[in-house]
Design an enzyme around this catalytic site. Structure first.
Site, PDB file in Angstrom:
ATOM      1  N   THR A  13       6.572  -9.576   2.676  1.00  0.00           N
ATOM      2  CA  THR A  13       5.302  -8.327   2.960  1.00  0.00           C
ATOM      3  C   THR A  13       3.655  -8.876   3.138  1.00  0.00           C
ATOM      4  O   THR A  13       3.468  -8.840   3.818  1.00  0.00           O
ATOM      5  CB  THR A  13       6.090  -8.217   1.995  1.00  0.00           C
ATOM      6  N   ALA A  43       5.389 -22.011   5.187  1.00  0.00           N
ATOM      7  CA  ALA A  43       7.056 -22.324   4.625  1.00  0.00           C
ATOM      8  C   ALA A  43       7.386 -21.060   4.427  1.00  0.00           C
ATOM      9  O   ALA A  43       6.628 -20.323   3.504  1.00  0.00           O
ATOM     10  CB  ALA A  43       6.684 -23.331   3.786  1.00  0.00           C
ATOM     11  N   GLU A 129      -6.674 -12.737  -6.788  1.00  0.00           N
ATOM     12  CA  GLU A 129      -7.713 -11.336  -6.049  1.00  0.00           C
ATOM     13  C   GLU A 129      -6.379 -10.078  -6.114  1.00  0.00           C
ATOM     14  O   GLU A 129      -6.144  -9.236  -6.504  1.00  0.00           O
ATOM     15  CB  GLU A 129      -8.480 -11.034  -4.411  1.00  0.00           C
ATOM     16  N   ILE A 136      -7.467  -3.451  -4.402  1.00  0.00           N
ATOM     17  CA  ILE A 136      -8.536  -2.990  -5.037  1.00  0.00           C
ATOM     18  C   ILE A 136      -9.202  -4.234  -5.816  1.00  0.00           C
ATOM     19  O   ILE A 136      -8.748  -5.475  -6.115  1.00  0.00           O
ATOM     20  CB  ILE A 136      -8.325  -2.172  -6.564  1.00  0.00           C
ATOM     21  N   GLY A 187      13.276   2.842  -2.116  1.00  0.00           N
ATOM     22  CA  GLY A 187      12.396   1.899  -1.775  1.00  0.00           C
ATOM     23  C   GLY A 187      10.915   1.747  -2.898  1.00  0.00           C
ATOM     24  O   GLY A 187      10.411   0.156  -2.140  1.00  0.00           O
ATOM     25  N   GLU A 190      12.603  -1.668  -6.879  1.00  0.00           N
ATOM     26  CA  GLU A 190      13.300  -2.859  -6.677  1.00  0.00           C
ATOM     27  C   GLU A 190      14.416  -2.784  -7.353  1.00  0.00           C
ATOM     28  O   GLU A 190      15.123  -2.115  -8.346  1.00  0.00           O
ATOM     29  CB  GLU A 190      12.308  -4.225  -7.288  1.00  0.00           C
ATOM     30  N   ASP A 201       4.849  -6.606 -15.710  1.00  0.00           N
ATOM     31  CA  ASP A 201       3.545  -6.740 -14.256  1.00  0.00           C
ATOM     32  C   ASP A 201       2.463  -6.345 -14.854  1.00  0.00           C
ATOM     33  O   ASP A 201       1.725  -6.791 -14.479  1.00  0.00           O
ATOM     34  CB  ASP A 201       4.629  -5.925 -12.841  1.00  0.00           C
ATOM     35  N   LYS A 205      -1.351  -8.439 -15.776  1.00  0.00           N
ATOM     36  CA  LYS A 205      -2.570  -7.926 -14.924  1.00  0.00           C
ATOM     37  C   LYS A 205      -3.263  -7.538 -15.805  1.00  0.00           C
ATOM     38  O   LYS A 205      -4.814  -8.135 -15.591  1.00  0.00           O
ATOM     39  CB  LYS A 205      -2.545  -6.867 -13.594  1.00  0.00           C
TER      40      LYS A 205
END
Ligand code: HSE
Length: 444
Positions: A13, A43, A129, A136, A187, A190, A201, A205
């Site tokens: 994606t 790759a 980033e 953002i 969707g 996951e 997650d 961050k």
């Protein structure tokens, strides 16, 4: 000047977004960077699909190491994710003298110190980033735009999946499990949503933002992590009645004793802008001593929003390639010689030392003296009550019910004191179910 040569590891994606945006905006990007940025190699294990994305002009290989071994490649963009092969490839790319751009927050939050050290020794850039809040530019803001400030705190909705789920729970009055299934069907979540819904997650961050904001090493292992899986629709409803919304926040805060680093569901006053960030959107609030409170809002994931961040890093690298990096902005904003200096940097505080306010929901027998006993135990622990809401027993347990919910909002208190008080309250015979405790952040 010759275009800078880029190799992409992974063209899913984000990789295809990066390729498409670079193609579409190449002229403006070249004018900004001072030279072209060219994806020369890709790759991917699925070479057929990769060729469909990039066409014949780009060399597609199945082995990522072919990119690292190519002396013509200046920058490796790692879009594989995870700590396994991605870590090995990033370190190999650095050892081969390549700059690295990565969207891999898990890798940097856990192994960032090792990776940044290797890059400094080799004189290459590791830019990330895209690792925090997708499109953002929050890394740029913290690392550069706010560099005059003593950052006081950062609080963000930095996981779109969980924000989507919480928004749906509130909008439709549904419980977590029902909304998660719907989010997976659409969707938004996951098939294995563990990292998102358990707060991992967001904690990756928050760990990165904490390091940049306060000049401490990345320390994911010290983060407190609590997800949204135990949130009940009832709490979202009660919070709303009290003027709050529940959001999964990544919070990092400077205190006299050290740095708070935590991810958990939080009540946020409904009138705050961040409380009104809905669906899969992300937002980060940063408070600095000079600037005051600033807010950054946008898409935290997705093909082109994340590509926007990846390409911003590529432009920075294109401008700096060949320059003496000793004068460039350090990866974690503070000079590396000031990171990890024993006894100098603020420690990350254990959760028991965190000071915040609380929402408590206590299922009790609806009889005389119950509220008094609970408030006495809170008072004994030095915990001050801000508001109390008691629901009608019929509303909570159906007609003729002898149980009800007591909702208590507290003023700021030490988490360790709250733990102790809650253990005592939980032991009362009139408390009939595990107590729900959700932290509350005023963000003012
Ligand atoms: N899974 C993340 C989210 C996107 O839901 O926000 C990438 O970090």
């Amino acid at each position: 000047m010759k275009p800078i040569q880029v190799g992409l590891l992974g063209i899913g994606t984000v990789g295809s977004g990066t390729f498409n945006v670079l193609q579409r905006n190449q002229e403006e990007i070249r004018r900004r960077a001072g030279r072209g940025i060219e994806i020369a190699m890709v790759a991917d294990l699925d070479t057929t699909r990769a060729k469909q994305v990039v066409g014949d002009a780009v060399q597609v290989v199945g082995d990522a190491r072919a990119i690292i071994a190519n002396p013509d490649i200046d920058v490796v963009v790692e879009l594989i994710g995870g700590y396994g092969i991605a870590k090995a490839l990033v370190l190999e790319a650095i050892a081969a003298g390549k700059h690295v751009v990565t969207a891999n927050k898990a890798l940097l939050a856990v192994h960032g110190s090792e990776i940044f050290k290797a890059a400094a020794e080799k004189g290459v850039i590791v830019a990330y980033e895209a690792a925090v809040a997708g499109g953002i530019p929050i890394i740029k803001a913290l690392r550069e735009g706010l560099t005059a400030n003593q950052i006081q705190w950062v609080a963000g909705i930095i996981n779109g999946t969980t924000n989507f789920i919480l928004s749906e729970m509130r909008d439709k009055g549904l419980d977590f499990d029902v909304v998660l299934k719907e989010a997976q069907r659409l969707g938004y979540a996951e098939a294995d949503p563990t990292f998102d819904i358990e707060g991992v997650d967001a904690a990756h961050k928050a760990t990165l933002m904490s390091a940049i904001a306060f000049g401490i090493p990345v320390q994911f292992d010290k983060a407190y992590v609590e997800g949204i899986t135990k949130l009940a629709g009832a709490d979202i409803k009660y919070a709303e009645q009290l003027g709050y919304r529940i959001k999964l926040l990544g919070i990092t805060k400077r205190t006299d004793k050290g740095i708070e680093l935590r991810v958990h569901p939080s009540l946020v006053p409904s009138k705050r802008l961040i409380a009104n960030v809905e669906g899969a959107m992300n937002a980060v609030v940063v408070n600095g001593d000079a600037v005051g409170t600033t807010l950054y809002y946008g898409k935290g994931a997705g093909s082109e929003p994340t590509a926007s961040a990846v390409i911003a890093d590529l432009v920075d690298i294109a401008r700096l390639h060949g320059a003496d990096l000793a004068h460039s902005v350090p990866p974690l904003a503070f000079q590396s010689s000031t990171l990890g200096a024993a006894g100098k940097e603020l420690p990350v505080l254990p959760m028991a030392e965190v000071v915040t306010s609380y929402y408590l929901r206590i299922r009790v027998a609806d009889e005389a003296g119950v509220l008094a006993k609970i408030t006495t135990l809170l008072a004994n622990a030095g915990i001050s009550i801000d508001a109390v809401l008691q629901r009608e027993a019929d509303e909570v347990g159906g007609e003729g019910s002898t149980q009800t919910d007591l909702i208590i909002l507290t003023h700021d208190t030490r988490e360790g004191d709250m733990d102790k008080a809650l253990a005592e309250i939980q032991g009362l015979p009139t408390v009939l179910a595990p107590i729900t405790r959700i932290r509350k952040e005023e963000l003012n």
